[in-house]
Design a protein around this motif. Structure first.
Motif, mmCIF file in Angstrom:
data_model
loop_
_atom_site.group_PDB
_atom_site.id
_atom_site.type_symbol
_atom_site.label_atom_id
_atom_site.label_comp_id
_atom_site.label_asym_id
_atom_site.label_seq_id
_atom_site.Cartn_x
_atom_site.Cartn_y
_atom_site.Cartn_z
ATOM 1 N N ALA A 117 41.211 42.054 43.395
ATOM 2 C CA ALA A 117 41.686 42.432 43.302
ATOM 3 C C ALA A 117 42.285 42.836 43.129
ATOM 4 C CB ALA A 117 42.870 40.927 43.528
ATOM 5 N N PHE A 118 42.289 42.857 41.192
ATOM 6 C CA PHE A 118 43.026 44.494 41.011
ATOM 7 C C PHE A 118 42.493 45.649 40.329
ATOM 8 C CE2 PHE A 118 42.746 46.268 36.158
ATOM 9 C CZ PHE A 118 44.102 46.375 35.778
ATOM 10 N N GLU A 119 40.870 45.014 40.286
ATOM 11 C CA GLU A 119 39.111 46.531 41.334
ATOM 12 C C GLU A 119 40.189 46.965 42.036
ATOM 13 O OE1 GLU A 119 34.779 47.457 40.411
ATOM 14 O OE2 GLU A 119 35.552 45.141 40.706
ATOM 15 N N ARG A 120 40.502 46.394 43.668
ATOM 16 C CA ARG A 120 40.349 47.120 44.623
ATOM 17 C C ARG A 120 41.794 47.596 44.540
ATOM 18 N NH1 ARG A 120 39.595 42.527 47.044
ATOM 19 N NH2 ARG A 120 42.476 41.764 47.499
ATOM 20 N N GLU A 121 42.563 47.191 44.094
ATOM 21 C CA GLU A 121 43.917 47.916 44.502
ATOM 22 C C GLU A 121 44.135 48.955 42.696
ATOM 23 O OE1 GLU A 121 46.480 47.302 46.451
ATOM 24 O OE2 GLU A 121 45.399 46.131 47.283
ATOM 25 N N THR A 122 43.778 48.739 41.760
ATOM 26 C CA THR A 122 43.553 50.477 41.372
ATOM 27 C C THR A 122 42.534 50.879 40.914
ATOM 28 O OG1 THR A 122 42.815 48.404 38.692
ATOM 29 C CG2 THR A 122 45.143 48.037 38.965
ATOM 30 N N GLY A 123 41.415 50.635 41.451
ATOM 31 C CA GLY A 123 39.736 50.853 41.525
ATOM 32 C C GLY A 123 39.418 50.928 39.744
ATOM 33 N N LEU A 124 40.161 50.241 38.810
ATOM 34 C CA LEU A 124 39.160 49.799 37.963
ATOM 35 C C LEU A 124 39.265 48.651 37.472
ATOM 36 C CD1 LEU A 124 42.658 51.949 35.692
ATOM 37 C CD2 LEU A 124 40.126 52.537 35.849
ATOM 38 N N ARG A 125 37.298 49.416 36.477
ATOM 39 C CA ARG A 125 36.921 47.052 36.509
ATOM 40 C C ARG A 125 37.270 46.712 35.063
ATOM 41 N NH1 ARG A 125 35.816 42.063 38.808
ATOM 42 N NH2 ARG A 125 33.990 41.194 37.425
ATOM 43 N N PRO A 126 37.953 45.796 34.935
ATOM 44 C CA PRO A 126 39.013 45.446 33.432
ATOM 45 C C PRO A 126 37.651 45.029 31.786
ATOM 46 C CG PRO A 126 39.573 44.279 34.927
ATOM 47 C CD PRO A 126 39.031 44.908 35.334
ATOM 48 N N LEU A 127 37.947 45.496 31.518
ATOM 49 C CA LEU A 127 36.755 45.061 29.855
ATOM 50 C C LEU A 127 37.868 43.485 29.823
ATOM 51 C CD1 LEU A 127 36.877 48.059 27.888
ATOM 52 C CD2 LEU A 127 35.187 46.714 29.081
ATOM 53 N N GLY A 128 37.023 42.788 29.354
ATOM 54 C CA GLY A 128 37.586 41.310 28.696
ATOM 55 C C GLY A 128 37.580 40.231 29.424
ATOM 56 N N ASN A 129 38.615 40.051 30.279
ATOM 57 C CA ASN A 129 38.778 38.232 30.862
ATOM 58 C C ASN A 129 38.844 37.544 30.318
ATOM 59 O OD1 ASN A 129 39.782 37.505 33.117
ATOM 60 N ND2 ASN A 129 38.312 36.643 34.208
ATOM 61 N N ILE A 130 39.657 37.137 28.772
ATOM 62 C CA ILE A 130 39.009 36.590 28.071
ATOM 63 C C ILE A 130 41.001 36.022 27.684
ATOM 64 C CG2 ILE A 130 36.495 36.797 27.678
ATOM 65 C CD1 ILE A 130 37.273 37.914 24.657
ATOM 66 N N ALA A 131 40.433 34.752 26.636
ATOM 67 C CA ALA A 131 41.537 33.889 25.958
ATOM 68 C C ALA A 131 41.650 34.616 24.357
ATOM 69 C CB ALA A 131 41.713 33.132 26.043
ATOM 70 N N ALA A 132 42.874 35.394 23.939
ATOM 71 C CA ALA A 132 42.490 35.884 22.742
ATOM 72 C C ALA A 132 44.127 35.980 22.134
ATOM 73 C CB ALA A 132 41.262 37.641 22.520
#
Length: 395
Positions: A117-132
């Protein structure tokens, strides 16, 4: 002079300054936590004469800060009733809103439906998506972010969706826009905060987060003392991240701060025009710069800086003013991990008005703060009975 004749309350949250593990702390992995004690030991003792005379050493005796015979404030400690140990939960309970259901956390990263949903709404595929941790994530993914332009998404033990971006790759205002989009996506999931984490630097060795952090919070799930005060026509001025924590609800004026020193200065400045109401200040450096980064000596130095400033505040106040000092959780820099710790928090209430002294003992909820403010201004109380009846006149 009675409690109802208090016109101004200054409420300061010493973010992360816990005073010992709660009875259920082991369930959170925090059975050995005691932020203030462990910081004092790591520093070989602390010099906090002003907090000491208010009764800090009577709440918890630590190296360098012992009890005094007649503390100048009412003093005690508070137990957290809410489930959790994060900033949002702690501050909401201080404001009289107890959470019986924990805000969700994502130790394995956010589910694909959220990222999609974030990628669809922003046009950006994020890096990471981890706990850090916020510093480790920049070392791990900062250079890839510079090369790709993709924002870094990460989380922690708290209910947070954090987006890190270099200010010259994704300008700060665009980063805030990405956070607002994420906030809308995450509202149905009850994620506590979306946090913008801008940084600068040319490589992993010199990446540094900047002061333009911004929090986008879930709106409070019930009525707080801030709502009651604003509804009664009283002023509520937030300093630091208070406005963000409450999503603006009940806050009639605010200023963000860049550091504890800046927050302390803005607290003093806010009193110049306030006639009747509340100044609610969050001082985050204890937690953000030292607790999470496991820097016990830095934490101790930060406490000593606050103690040196405290007389400036007390000297500026008059007979109709009240100061409440507390915390929202612990952040013990000496225990395993980099997360908050589930602890009791201190409570010190000071005024030049007679009748605000004495041992308040152990309070059953952080909401005693909100209940006390309600007593002062004659407002409806939520949870907690307030401490006014447990104080005694000055000797």
């Amino acid at each position: 002079m009675t409690a109802s004749q208090i016109n101004r309350v200054v409420l300061i949250t010493l973010d992360g300054v816990g005073v010992g593990a709660l009875p259920d702390a082991a369930a959170y992995g925090d059975g050995e936590a005691n932020t203030l004690l462990h910081v004092a030991r790591a520093c070989g003792g602390l010099k906090l004469p002003n907090l000491q005379r208010l009764g800090l050493g009577n709440i918890l005796e630590v190296p360098g800060v012992g009890p005094v015979a007649l503390p100048e404030a009412a003093w005690g400690r508070m137990r957290e009733r809410s489930v959790g140990k994060d900033t949002t939960t702690g501050h909401w309970e201080i404001a009289g809103l107890v959470q019986t259901e924990a805000l969700p956390t994502y130790p394995e990263g956010f589910p694909e439906e959220i990222i999609a949903a974030f990628e669809r709404e922003t046009g950006l595929r994020p890096l990471g998506n981890i706990a850090a941790s916020g510093t480790d994530i920049l070392v791990t993914l900062g250079e890839e972010h510079l090369a790709s332009g993709r924002p870094i998404v990460y989380t922690s033990a708290d209910s947070v969706f954090q987006i890190a971006a270099h200010e010259e790759v994704i300008p700060v205002q665009r980063l805030y826009e990405l956070c607002r989009i994420a906030r809308e996506i995450l509202n149905p999931y009850r994620v506590g905060r979306v946090i913008a984490r801008p940084f600068l630097g040319s490589c992993a060795a010199d990446f540094q987060r900047t002061a333009r952090r911004h929090d986008f919070s879930l709106p409070p799930t019930g009525t707080t003392i801030l709502d009651r005060m604003a509804g009664a026509g009283l002023e509520v001025f937030g300093v630091g991240k208070i406005r963000d924590i409450f999503a603006g609800r009940g806050v009639t004026g605010y200023q963000y701060s860049e550091s504890n020193a800046d927050g302390m200065a803005k607290t003093l400045a806010s009193l110049e025009d306030l006639e009747r109401g509340l100044v609610f200040t969050n001082l985050v450096d204890f937690d953000m710069l030292y607790g999470h980064r496991r820097d016990a000596r830095g934490f101790g130095g930060c406490l000593e800086e606050f103690d040196l400033w405290l007389p400036r505040l007390l000297e500026q106040l008059g007979q109709r003013d009240l100061v409440i000092l507390t915390a929202d959780h612990g952040c013990d820099p000496t225990t395993a991990g980099t997360d908050h710790t589930r602890e009791y928090v201190p409570l010190m209430i000071w005024s030049k008005t007679p009748g605000w002294r004495g041992d308040l003992g152990e309070r059953e909820s952080f909401a005693e703060v909100a209940a006390t403010i309600a007593q002062v201004f004659g407002l409806e109380r939520g949870p907690g009975k307030g401490v006014r009846g447990d104080c005694r006149p000055r000797a």
